[in-house]
Design an enzyme around this catalytic site. Sequence first.
Site, PDB file in Angstrom:
ATOM      1  N   ASP A   5     -17.419 -52.690  37.323  1.00 28.25           N
ATOM      2  CA  ASP A   5     -16.419 -51.625  37.368  1.00 28.25           C
ATOM      3  C   ASP A   5     -15.042 -52.200  37.080  1.00 28.25           C
ATOM      4  O   ASP A   5     -14.904 -53.176  36.346  1.00 28.25           O
ATOM      5  CB  ASP A   5     -16.475 -50.937  38.741  1.00 28.25           C
ATOM      6  CG  ASP A   5     -16.231 -49.454  38.648  1.00 28.25           C
ATOM      7  OD1 ASP A   5     -15.073 -49.057  38.376  1.00 28.25           O
ATOM      8  OD2 ASP A   5     -17.177 -48.669  38.843  1.00 28.25           O
TER       9      ASP A   5
ATOM     10  N   HIS B 170     -11.043 -47.249  40.860  1.00 31.33           N
ATOM     11  CA  HIS B 170     -12.401 -46.735  40.681  1.00 31.33           C
ATOM     12  C   HIS B 170     -13.445 -47.664  41.293  1.00 31.33           C
ATOM     13  O   HIS B 170     -14.325 -47.224  42.047  1.00 31.33           O
ATOM     14  CB  HIS B 170     -12.651 -46.539  39.182  1.00 31.33           C
ATOM     15  CG  HIS B 170     -13.913 -45.831  38.838  1.00 31.33           C
ATOM     16  ND1 HIS B 170     -15.098 -46.490  38.599  1.00 31.33           N
ATOM     17  CD2 HIS B 170     -14.172 -44.514  38.671  1.00 31.33           C
ATOM     18  CE1 HIS B 170     -16.038 -45.608  38.294  1.00 31.33           C
ATOM     19  NE2 HIS B 170     -15.492 -44.396  38.331  1.00 31.33           N
TER      20      HIS B 170
ATOM     21  N   ASN C 243     -20.480 -37.481  32.925  1.00 21.34           N
ATOM     22  CA  ASN C 243     -19.773 -36.265  33.352  1.00 21.34           C
ATOM     23  C   ASN C 243     -19.575 -35.277  32.212  1.00 21.34           C
ATOM     24  O   ASN C 243     -18.561 -34.609  32.129  1.00 21.34           O
ATOM     25  CB  ASN C 243     -18.403 -36.637  33.932  1.00 21.34           C
ATOM     26  CG  ASN C 243     -18.520 -37.477  35.183  1.00 21.34           C
ATOM     27  OD1 ASN C 243     -19.524 -37.439  35.870  1.00 21.34           O
ATOM     28  ND2 ASN C 243     -17.494 -38.261  35.465  1.00 21.34           N
TER      29      ASN C 243
ATOM     30  N   SER D 270     -20.061 -41.047  38.846  1.00 20.71           N
ATOM     31  CA  SER D 270     -19.654 -42.386  39.290  1.00 20.71           C
ATOM     32  C   SER D 270     -19.759 -42.525  40.796  1.00 20.71           C
ATOM     33  O   SER D 270     -19.983 -43.612  41.321  1.00 20.71           O
ATOM     34  CB  SER D 270     -18.202 -42.656  38.882  1.00 20.71           C
ATOM     35  OG  SER D 270     -18.099 -43.087  37.565  1.00 20.71           O
TER      36      SER D 270
END
Length: 372
Positions: free
Chosen positions: A129, A159, A250, A317
């Site tokens: 990430d 994130h 998404n 996520s």
Amino acid sequence: MKKFLVLITTLFLLMVPLQTSFADEAKTQEKDEYLVQFDGPAKKGLLKAFGVQSQDIVHEFNQLPVYNVTLTEKQAKGLKNNPQIKHVEENAEAQSFAQEAPWGIPHVQGTEAQNNGHTGEGVKVAILDSGVDASHEDLNVAGGYSVFGDSPYNDGNGHGTHVAGTVAALDNNLGVVGVAPDAEVYAVKVLDSSGSGSYAGIAEGIEWAINNDMNVINMSLGGSVSSDVLKEFVDLAYQEGILVVAAAGNSGTWLGWFDTVGYPAKYESAMAVAAIDQSNNRASFSSAGNAVEISAPGVGVLSTVPGNSYDSYDGTSMASPHVAGVAAQVWAAKPNLTNVELRELLNNTAENLGSSFHYGNGLVQSFEAISY
């Protein structure tokens, strides 16, 4: 004999301009990053023949004969046509799959499993990430690596820290608790402070996870285009016994039946995770498709963010680390399982929610899998 020498000399003179043209062009033309995989052992000499200099090599992989290199369009085309080269592809961009704001822990039976002594102890989870804020009071980061050469423990995006908290925020009466609070979290930084990265970076992160004996890889990221090289690294990680968990994406679904699952989640060797809300309804943004394997909470998920803070985000996520955390709980409870057996167990004990196109095998259930 003279005729033979003249022929050899002529052939040599004909070859020199060809190699020089690649070298000259490489100095003057615009270059882009490419992933180049050899069909057999890697040969730097072949790259050099196409004008690739040492400064053009961004990264040399060791698990597969792959180079991340900067090339001109002409060099790329030339290498692609060479029989010793298996793949030549542009280094595609990847983005984090986050949207916005974890009730999810009890929803996946993480709390019930913890209450029965299953906390993921000893299981190594690599968070590929934007890095993880190792100074956060609610996290214990065991190690890490950055493909950018900076510290993996600085998360300029937030994130990766949020994802890490869902997997393993500490059970310490502060903030939140993760699914597997005693799992070992590793910060593998493959996204920058804007949440962007590349397929080469992801591949490098996967390679680090293989080399450092990780048990689970979580990838809350992805792109819309496939990559043969990235697929080979995901496949290799799975072959090496790692459970690979990835956000489905998404992109929602158009007219209810278009396949929108991103990569690397779409590869068969990865578990593609869809997002649901507290009512077990598919989140409107959650990608759908035949590759969706399992579902987890991904709406209004509260977790850690840099600076000893907490925030709620939406996204697949956020769903993916719930599955990674459950995998850590179950694997710690049943250490003799292979990654293939663990994956099958998680799928077989998931709570059916409806259409597999939207939910896969359903909502992941930790204590159900441990008790099975």
